[in-house]
Design a protein around this motif. Sequence first.
Motif, PDB file in Angstrom:
ATOM      1  N   ILE A 394       0.710  -1.177  -0.072  1.00  0.00           N
ATOM      2  CA  ILE A 394       0.103  -0.184   0.174  1.00  0.00           C
ATOM      3  C   ILE A 394       1.113   1.178   0.143  1.00  0.00           C
ATOM      4  O   ILE A 394       2.086   1.224   0.395  1.00  0.00           O
ATOM      5  CB  ILE A 394      -1.048   0.023   1.139  1.00  0.00           C
ATOM      6  N   GLY A 396       1.204   5.706   0.751  1.00  0.00           N
ATOM      7  CA  GLY A 396       0.741   6.429   1.729  1.00  0.00           C
ATOM      8  C   GLY A 396       1.886   7.005   2.761  1.00  0.00           C
ATOM      9  O   GLY A 396       2.528   6.223   3.243  1.00  0.00           O
ATOM     10  N   ASP A 401      -3.563   7.888   5.162  1.00  0.00           N
ATOM     11  CA  ASP A 401      -3.346   7.646   3.550  1.00  0.00           C
ATOM     12  C   ASP A 401      -3.125   6.182   3.467  1.00  0.00           C
ATOM     13  O   ASP A 401      -3.676   5.598   2.483  1.00  0.00           O
ATOM     14  CB  ASP A 401      -2.176   8.471   3.103  1.00  0.00           C
ATOM     15  N   ARG A 402      -2.530   5.609   4.227  1.00  0.00           N
ATOM     16  CA  ARG A 402      -2.039   4.372   3.834  1.00  0.00           C
ATOM     17  C   ARG A 402      -3.606   3.190   4.364  1.00  0.00           C
ATOM     18  O   ARG A 402      -3.851   2.473   3.452  1.00  0.00           O
ATOM     19  CB  ARG A 402      -1.199   3.609   5.231  1.00  0.00           C
ATOM     20  N   THR A 404      -6.543   4.373   3.563  1.00  0.00           N
ATOM     21  CA  THR A 404      -7.515   4.858   2.615  1.00  0.00           C
ATOM     22  C   THR A 404      -7.007   3.981   1.518  1.00  0.00           C
ATOM     23  O   THR A 404      -7.947   3.602   0.622  1.00  0.00           O
ATOM     24  CB  THR A 404      -7.393   6.043   2.209  1.00  0.00           C
ATOM     25  N   ASP A 405      -5.849   3.702   1.233  1.00  0.00           N
ATOM     26  CA  ASP A 405      -5.483   3.060   0.260  1.00  0.00           C
ATOM     27  C   ASP A 405      -5.678   1.491  -0.009  1.00  0.00           C
ATOM     28  O   ASP A 405      -6.011   0.711  -0.871  1.00  0.00           O
ATOM     29  CB  ASP A 405      -3.703   3.134  -0.040  1.00  0.00           C
ATOM     30  N   ARG A 408      -8.981   1.476  -0.828  1.00  0.00           N
ATOM     31  CA  ARG A 408      -9.306   1.608  -2.334  1.00  0.00           C
ATOM     32  C   ARG A 408      -9.047   0.057  -3.127  1.00  0.00           C
ATOM     33  O   ARG A 408      -9.655  -0.019  -3.924  1.00  0.00           O
ATOM     34  CB  ARG A 408      -8.220   2.524  -2.798  1.00  0.00           C
TER      35      ARG A 408
END
Length: 699
Positions: A394, A396, A401-402, A404-405, A408
């Motif tokens: 991942i 971020g 951020d991580r 969220t990735d 995703r």
Amino acid sequence: MKRILLCAFVGAAGLTLSACKQPFNDLPEFVRGDVQHTRYDGVTDDLLTAGLGASGLASTPAPAFVNPLNPEPAELRRLAIYNNYRALVDTVPGGGFGTFFGPQVGVGGEGLIPGDEYIAFMSVPGTEVPVTVMAQVPDSFDPEQPCMVTAPSSGSRGIYGAIGTAGEWGLKKGCAVVYTDKGTGTGAHNLATNTAQRIDGTLTDAAEPVQFRADLSEEERASFNAAWPDRFAWKHAHSKVNPEADWGRHVLQSIEFGFYVLNEKFGKELGNGATLRTIHPKNTVVIASSVSNGGGSSVRAAELDTEGLIDGVAVSEPNVNPEVDRSFTIRQGSGPVITEHSRSLLDYTTALAVYQGCANLAPAVRDTAPLNAVFNSPAVGENICNSLANKGLIGGATLEDRATDALRILNEEIGIQPEQNLLAPVHFGLAVAQSISMTYANAYGRAGVEDRVCALSLGATGAAGAITQLAPAAEAALFATSNGIPPTGGVSIVYDNADGQPTNLAASASPSSNQPDYGLDALLCLRSLALGRNAETGAPLDGAQDELATAIAGGISQVRATGDLQGKPTVFVTGRADAILPINHTSRPYVGLNQRMEGKKSNLRYYEILNAHHLDVLNGFPGIADRYVPLHHYYFQALDLVWARLTDKQPLPPSQVVRTVPRGTIATPLTEANLPAIAPEPADGDRIVFVDDQLRIPE
């Protein structure tokens, strides 16, 4: 000569039997050992509630044993029915129990149903691993208008694993209900003591028929115990037969067993020890049914049915792995076109096992997903995110951020619908994906307990996660408390390669991180086996791991559904928010595949229920109750619709989205306003259609 004369008698009598191929009622060859018969009076004990009645099923605490170390078979049965019913149905007041569904609904009183129960072991050709089969015949069964409903167990549950779903509907309808555990169930073999469960759930270490013992010699078992003490082998994971490959056959055999039982009870005795089969497929309405894995099993049975045993199919949230056909796409509303549908169960489940623990911390779900903070440790989630980032899986710079990735990846790359995001955290906390990944990797690869796939084993663990002995009372109750797929009943998944010592997987620190990250190294190992390549680097697998991955791929190919229902009237109901069996890889692509296979001859209808998910039992919790409605209610509607189609020639409503209305708070009881019926003629904007090689689902 006797058979020829009796066939002539059958023809002269004008009786319509199975072409006189099998006019006599013989015990099916697949039955192993004796058939056990128990009569239930409907007063002190019964078929549906084990004498507890509707109020007993809804109340706590659970039924207790007189002697916890040596419970009686009737006590084990009672607790098994109690736990299996409550595991699938929300019994909390206001959630529909007692109003829309429940033993008492439509029959009054406590819903106790008198009748006869018959249970036996059976096997399928090619293996002697026992499978449990059971038939229940209520006193309301009418041999002049016979009907039968299949009830293969949900999930990996035992023989009573569909009692509150297909069992309740069928028994109240006056139909015989035929059950099978599909080669799953508890089947727990204590390798230290050689103890296992008999068919009635009681324990034995003697050389007698049991639900499962690992295929190990005494010398091999002793060697394993010396290296890995206090471990268990489990039937679904370690039987070396990939039971899912035969789930459809198990259901078909349960139907044959049901006809045997019915003719033993109602068939015409000829006076020479023979009984004429007067109840048979041609004069009996047979609906293949159940939910989740049980629903998938009934779908596979309908595909395999060459003898005309099944008339119609009604299933909820079926675990189907459709054959991959990318010539059609799926689209919900104006959302993205989904081309990478039909991933296997092991594919999407290992992805959830690897990434969901981190995705739980994504801002989009962290604070809004119900029970997320109750079931998941933010510290462990952060460690998972860091480990994934360090491995390059991942991106971020920050934790948010991580996370969220990771979310995703699940939504965009794996095809998990956003509607499933809010329930995925609680399922991760309940170890759903982790347990499925471990069990099915073993089953698909036909691995034994001695193989310890990805250095994972099964055993009881203490507060710090270290291996301990399972308490004798817990082991004595396993038949009634286990859901068939550890962690369950006090038995945990153990990561033998955890940093420091073998540890409960949930508390494990990975060797590569030295941080408690839910044994991410083990979960990545399972993901690699599912992908057939190294999940971290993409490189080919080596040696034994490559061989196992190849075997797993072969096992997955054996469970793929064909989509050919042979024109049988069929209804699927599935919740759009199903976070265990994602709809883009199960029900939706099966509908598309069925259109490819059957086209205009298809009689499959698909009803996608908004604000519904996989485990209705969670609806009893605040935060979930206010958002979701019981899919169980629509499952019963599906059965009603198929029944009306088969008995009254009523048309099945077109495929559609059903727009339910959440109740907003657990204190507000559900009403009909929350649960609109499946519409006979849905609005154009609600219809699910297959057009221009695309399955189109309204928003």
